[in-house]
Design an enzyme around this catalytic site. Structure first.
Site, PDB file in Angstrom:
ATOM      1  N   TYR A   1    -103.619-130.249  -6.608  1.00 26.36           N
ATOM      2  CA  TYR A   1    -103.672-128.846  -6.151  1.00 26.36           C
ATOM      3  C   TYR A   1    -105.015-128.492  -5.499  1.00 26.36           C
ATOM      4  O   TYR A   1    -105.611-127.473  -5.817  1.00 26.36           O
ATOM      5  CB  TYR A   1    -103.373-127.874  -7.303  1.00 26.36           C
ATOM      6  CG  TYR A   1    -102.090-128.191  -8.025  1.00 26.36           C
ATOM      7  CD1 TYR A   1    -100.850-127.958  -7.416  1.00 26.36           C
ATOM      8  CD2 TYR A   1    -102.103-128.750  -9.294  1.00 26.36           C
ATOM      9  CE1 TYR A   1     -99.672-128.272  -8.070  1.00 26.36           C
ATOM     10  CE2 TYR A   1    -100.925-129.057  -9.957  1.00 26.36           C
ATOM     11  CZ  TYR A   1     -99.714-128.815  -9.332  1.00 26.36           C
ATOM     12  OH  TYR A   1     -98.544-129.133  -9.973  1.00 26.36           O
ATOM     13  N   HIS A   2    -105.454-129.322  -4.571  1.00 25.41           N
ATOM     14  CA  HIS A   2    -106.675-129.041  -3.812  1.00 25.41           C
ATOM     15  C   HIS A   2    -106.407-129.088  -2.308  1.00 25.41           C
ATOM     16  O   HIS A   2    -107.129-129.749  -1.573  1.00 25.41           O
ATOM     17  CB  HIS A   2    -107.763-130.076  -4.149  1.00 25.41           C
ATOM     18  CG  HIS A   2    -108.147-130.125  -5.583  1.00 25.41           C
ATOM     19  ND1 HIS A   2    -108.770-131.225  -6.144  1.00 25.41           N
ATOM     20  CD2 HIS A   2    -108.016-129.218  -6.580  1.00 25.41           C
ATOM     21  CE1 HIS A   2    -109.007-130.993  -7.426  1.00 25.41           C
ATOM     22  NE2 HIS A   2    -108.547-129.785  -7.719  1.00 25.41           N
TER      23      HIS A   2
END
Length: 533
Positions: A470-471
């Site tokens: 989730y980056h």
């Protein structure tokens, strides 16, 4: 409600809340802050250890298309959909990346003025660090950065194992060098999550010049003669509302939301927009250069039942809840991802592998239908490669703003990413071989019966088990060439007036590590560009 504001900010996440706060502090004018999610009013947003609950409940349900290099798997790409955005649902880890990341922005991507010494003052401006105060840190900012108060014995064992592997113990992963093993600092204060909503935004919430609207779905930005003039949005499926901006419109909807808003507004690849019957105002590579960090969960069961499995059930949950309510101490103050490792697996002078240590078997974000959650006591080392080269894209599904975009990250689409993530798994398996973990491990279950040297077996397992951490970033890349970038170096959209993108979508290459501190830095810098043109 007023229909005219000085500034309209699309997205009340980590960057958007920072920009709104700084504009109001400078008395720059009236601000409308539009957020598609709801207020962060649940107690679960306050309790650090309930990160899993809020993440699953308060996020956009984004999914990737089937990934051709990952056995055609569709993957969860959830992003915060709540006041505070990612900072209200994330793991609260405070990491800035490496100084070499920002030197590369200048040298390799032509982003002059975005080197490490240029961005460091904005990290420091944001920060209120409770324990670190050298040339890299400060105490003056809105964002509390704290030492973790709760340290699980399994996390401690991983940190000892890291040192047995030859990693040095590090107190500060945000100083001159990131490499080593230790505990993350977290964006928490007094045992509570410290999101941008509860820090930055809270400090200006009573300002009469601030208007916050939640459940606001943006349909498009209105443009006249290459000038961004207004925004059309709707609340909870009601009739569209039109608002005007006298000064600027700032898009801070994240690496998936920001390109979607620009594309719906006619800013993006001409051919793609034509397919959706959208008139192209400005032909720019919006949605291209999308990339992300990936990770895998290297798992082992343990001999004694000491993980946090079932600590959220029955009387145990009641005990932890009461302790947190009465004293703001105990297990619920933990961000669960307490421990860190950064490994230079290629002796390149900077870490290329990141570890997160979990005192439980990690099955939190598997693609639906892939795996059942393991009901055994164990621990996880989340491992992943930090400098991805594969690039994908975000495109529209249709011209209906209610439709989620089509996301093709092209995960593992570059051979260096494949090799880097194999090395990450090898490093995790080597950590399990260290005395500190051998003493407590029953057996390694994922990848099962696999030696660190067996690259082929690791690769096969990796392609079936790798997932996002989730980056995401890069989809509204900054640069000087409008054919290769979306914004200029002051984050203005090329060829447009009164329109900026301020969030992690502007990163040409996502920095090495967790991205929340980076989004906040970009918010600080973007606000400075607006206030000091």
């Amino acid at each position: 409600m007023d229909k005219v504001f000085d500034y309209i900010i699309i997205g009340a996440g980590s960057a958007g809340c920072v920009v709104a706060t700084r504009l109001l502090e400078a008395n720059a004018g009236s601000v409308l802050l539009l957020e598609a999610g709801e207020p962060d009013s649940s107690i679960f947003h306050k309790i650090p250890a309930t990160v899993v609950k809020v993440f699953q409940q308060k996020s956009w349900p984004y999914m990737s298309v089937p990934q051709q290099h990952c056995n055609q798997r569709e993957m969860i790409l959830a992003q915060g959909k709540v006041l505070g955005g990612g900072s209200s649902v994330n793991g609260m880890i405070y990491i800035r990346g490496q100084r070499q990341d920002y030197e590369s922005w200048e040298k390799d991507w032509g982003c002059q003025g975005w080197g490490y010494q240029d961005v460091l003052p904005y990290f420091k401006k944001a920060e209120n660090n409770e324990s670190l105060s050298d040339q890299y840190h400060s105490q003056g900012g809105h964002l509390p950065v704290s030492e973790n108060r709760y340290r699980h014995p399994l996390t401690l064992a991983c940190i000892r194992a890291g040192q047995q592997m030859g990693l040095k113990y590090v107190n500060d992963f945000n100083g001159w060098s990131q490499e080593g093993v230790g505990f993350y600092q977290t964006t928490t204060k007094n045992g509570e999550r410290a999101s941008v909503s509860q820090t930055y935004l809270k400090s200006v919430k009573d300002n009469p010049k601030l208007t916050i609207i939640t459940q606001a779905l943006v349909h498009k930005i209105e443009v006249e003669n290459d000038i961004a003039t207004g925004v059309i949005y709707s609340i909870a499926d009601q009739a569209p509302i039109q608002v005007k901006a006298k000064q600027e419109i700032i898009v801070s909807a994240g690496a998936i939301g920001s390109p979607k808003v620009l594309l719906l507004s006619g800013i993006g690849p001409k051919q793609q927009l034509a397919q959706h019957e959208i008139t192209c105002i400005r032909d720019l590579p919006v949605g291209e250069n999308f990339h992300d960090h990936l990770h895998m969960s290297v798992n082992a069961t343990i001999k004694d039942p000491i993980s946090i499995l079932d600590e959220d059930q029955g009387l145990k949950a009641l005990k932890h809840g009461l302790q947190w309510m009465l004293t703001r101490s105990g297990l619920l103050t933990s961000n669960i991802l307490e421990g860190a490792g950064f490994v230079d697996s290629q002796q390149q002078g900077r870490a290329d592998i990141q570890f997160h240590f979990l005192p439980i078997l990690d099955n939190f974000d598997n693609t639906p239908g892939e795996k059942e959650a393991a009901q055994e006591h164990g621990l996880t080392i989340k491992v992943g490669h930090l400098q991805p080269k594969a690039r994908g894209r975000v495109t529209l599904r249709s011209n209906n703003p209610k439709d989620l975009p089509v996301i093709d990250p092209n995960y593992l689409g570059h051979s260096d990413d494949v090799a880097g993530n194999i090395r990450a798994v090898q490093q995790g398996l080597k950590m399990f071989q260290q005395p500190a973990l051998q003493a407590i491990i029953k057996q390694v279950t994922e990848p099962a019966q696999t030696l660190p040297e067996d690259g082929d077996a690791i690769e096969a397992w990796m392609r079936q088990n790798i997932k996002t951490v989730y980056h995401p970033g890069g989809s509204c890349c900054m640069g000087v060439d409008p054919q290769k970038s979306v914004t200029d170096l002051q984050l203005k959209v090329h060829g447009m007036k009164n329109l900026r993108v301020i969030d992690c979508s502007i990163c040409p290459q996502v920095p090495s590590g967790n991205t929340n501190a980076i989004a906040i830095m970009i918010g600080e810098r973007g606000a400075d560009f607006i206030l000091n043109p």
